[in-house]
Write an enzyme that holds these catalytic residues in place. Structure first.
Site, PDB file in Angstrom:
ATOM      1  N   GLU A 143       0.822  -1.206   0.000  1.00  0.00           N
ATOM      2  CA  GLU A 143       0.000   0.000   0.000  1.00  0.00           C
ATOM      3  C   GLU A 143       0.862   1.265   0.000  1.00  0.00           C
ATOM      4  OE1 GLU A 143      -3.229   0.552  -0.365  1.00  0.00           O
ATOM      5  OE2 GLU A 143      -3.460  -1.590  -0.731  1.00  0.00           O
ATOM      6  N   TYR A 153      -6.972   6.098   4.931  1.00  0.00           N
ATOM      7  CA  TYR A 153      -7.064   5.208   3.770  1.00  0.00           C
ATOM      8  C   TYR A 153      -6.168   3.978   3.932  1.00  0.00           C
ATOM      9  CZ  TYR A 153      -6.344   3.074  -0.701  1.00  0.00           C
ATOM     10  OH  TYR A 153      -6.247   2.125  -1.686  1.00  0.00           O
ATOM     11  N   CYS A 169     -16.368   1.612 -21.693  1.00  0.00           N
ATOM     12  CA  CYS A 169     -17.734   1.314 -21.236  1.00  0.00           C
ATOM     13  C   CYS A 169     -18.329   0.082 -21.919  1.00  0.00           C
ATOM     14  CB  CYS A 169     -18.644   2.522 -21.479  1.00  0.00           C
ATOM     15  SG  CYS A 169     -18.185   4.005 -20.549  1.00  0.00           S
ATOM     16  N   CYS A 189     -24.669   1.036 -14.920  1.00  0.00           N
ATOM     17  CA  CYS A 189     -24.033   2.347 -14.837  1.00  0.00           C
ATOM     18  C   CYS A 189     -24.836   3.422 -15.553  1.00  0.00           C
ATOM     19  CB  CYS A 189     -22.622   2.282 -15.415  1.00  0.00           C
ATOM     20  SG  CYS A 189     -21.705   3.821 -15.253  1.00  0.00           S
ATOM     21  N   CYS A 194     -17.126  -2.981 -20.089  1.00  0.00           N
ATOM     22  CA  CYS A 194     -17.073  -2.917 -18.632  1.00  0.00           C
ATOM     23  C   CYS A 194     -18.079  -3.893 -18.027  1.00  0.00           C
ATOM     24  CB  CYS A 194     -17.384  -1.498 -18.156  1.00  0.00           C
ATOM     25  SG  CYS A 194     -17.368  -1.339 -16.349  1.00  0.00           S
ATOM     26  N   ASP A 244     -10.479   4.932  -2.792  1.00  0.00           N
ATOM     27  CA  ASP A 244      -9.445   5.737  -3.438  1.00  0.00           C
ATOM     28  C   ASP A 244     -10.098   6.479  -4.607  1.00  0.00           C
ATOM     29  OD1 ASP A 244      -9.819   3.846  -5.420  1.00  0.00           O
ATOM     30  OD2 ASP A 244      -7.739   3.121  -5.421  1.00  0.00           O
ATOM     31  N   CYS A 274     -13.021   1.515 -16.033  1.00  0.00           N
ATOM     32  CA  CYS A 274     -13.586   2.814 -15.663  1.00  0.00           C
ATOM     33  C   CYS A 274     -12.482   3.833 -15.396  1.00  0.00           C
ATOM     34  CB  CYS A 274     -14.484   2.655 -14.440  1.00  0.00           C
ATOM     35  SG  CYS A 274     -15.589   4.057 -14.174  1.00  0.00           S
TER      36      CYS A 274
END
Length: 286
Positions: free
Chosen positions: A37, A120, A191, A200, A194, A138, A184
């Site tokens: 991370e 986070y 799209c 969406c 996806c 995020d 995305c």
């Protein structure tokens, strides 16, 4: 509201079949998750993977990182940028060694009290290491939620906890991160292929797509202080202990040109950040 159970099932099934195989997804060790991370903050996955392996080979445990010379830590971090992350990571390891005898703390409160760990990063460790039902948001996940539920929610936080499937935090957030990275994207999202396009409200809607990513006025890297800071540290990881004026001349030779006064300011900030130490005119890693 869009059918939440169907969205959850679609995303989790897609991840099970097509999710990326990344090294930090092959472990639930909170130390290894934390290393990944910290490395992944503002750094591309492809750059992180080899560094992740090398770093853990050198510092396989919390205690090994805590006990290491800081110069060695910075040397292993070299190439990732944002070198303060390496210092925060080591300070965190030292705190775990000192307060918890090297055993990684488990509660969110304990993790938040560690140096250098924000909300986070703690949420990510709790999700990916411990599979806690805690939301991880995020910029990529925020963008996905804003696009799927365009005009129906005030913020990503407003839907994140509601849509989080119980006992699936690890797979759920990994899946969302993959969808954000592979489909995305901020600009020119894919799209048509996806996995969540049917749910969406922004799919193939140019106006909504543009409204859900933030355009930042970023200083070009070659004009920023980062290239100076990073190059200085790179020089010192190659040869520790160099004359300050010699370093300045090397920067000029590399066409990294800054006024001497600005160079001195950057050195002073590196000292303040604990990334270098200066004795007379000699700069070295801490």
């Amino acid at each position: 509201m869009t059918d939440i159970p169907k969205i959850q099932k679609t995303i989790l099934n897609w991840y099970k079949q097509s999710g990326r195989q990344l090294p930090w997804r092959q472990t639930t060790d909170p130390y290894k998750i934390l290393v990944s991370e910290m490395m992944l903050q503002q750094t591309q996955v492809d750059r992180v993977i080899p560094k992740y392996y090398a770093f853990l080979e050198k510092f396989p445990t919390v205690n090994s990182l805590a006990n290491a010379p800081t110069a060695d830590v910075l040397t292993m971090w070299s190439g990732l940028g944002y070198n303060r992350r390496a210092l925060y990571l080591q300070k965190c390891a030292q705190a775990i060694k000192g307060k918890y005898d090297g055993k990684f703390p488990e509660t969110t409160e304990e993790l938040l009290a560690l140096p250098g760990l924000g909300k986070y990063t703690v949420a990510a460790v709790q999700s990916f290491a411990n599979n806690k039902d805690i939301v991880v948001i995020d910029v990529n996940i925020e963008r996905i939620f804003k696009r799927i539920f365009y005009g129906k929610i005030e913020s990503a936080e407003a839907i994140a906890q509601h849509i989080l499937p119980k006992n699936e935090s690890r797979n759920w957030h990994n899946a969302l991160m993959d969808i954000g990275a592979l489909f995305c994207t901020a600009k020119n999202p894919r799209c048509d292929i996806c996995p969540v396009k049917q749910f969406c409200t922004s799919a193939n809607n140019k106006e909504r797509i543009e409204a859900t990513w933030k355009k930042k006025n970023v200083v070009p890297f070659k004009e920023s202080d980062r290239i100076v800071r990073g190059t200085i540290l790179k020089m010192l990881t190659t040869q520790n202990g160099q004359d300050k004026n010699a370093i300045y001349e090397q920067l000029l030779q590399r066409n990294i040109k800054r006024e001497k006064e600005k160079f001195e300011e950057i050195i002073a900030q590196l000292e303040k950040d604990g990334l270098v130490k200066k004795e007379q005119k000699i700069l070295s890693l801490p």
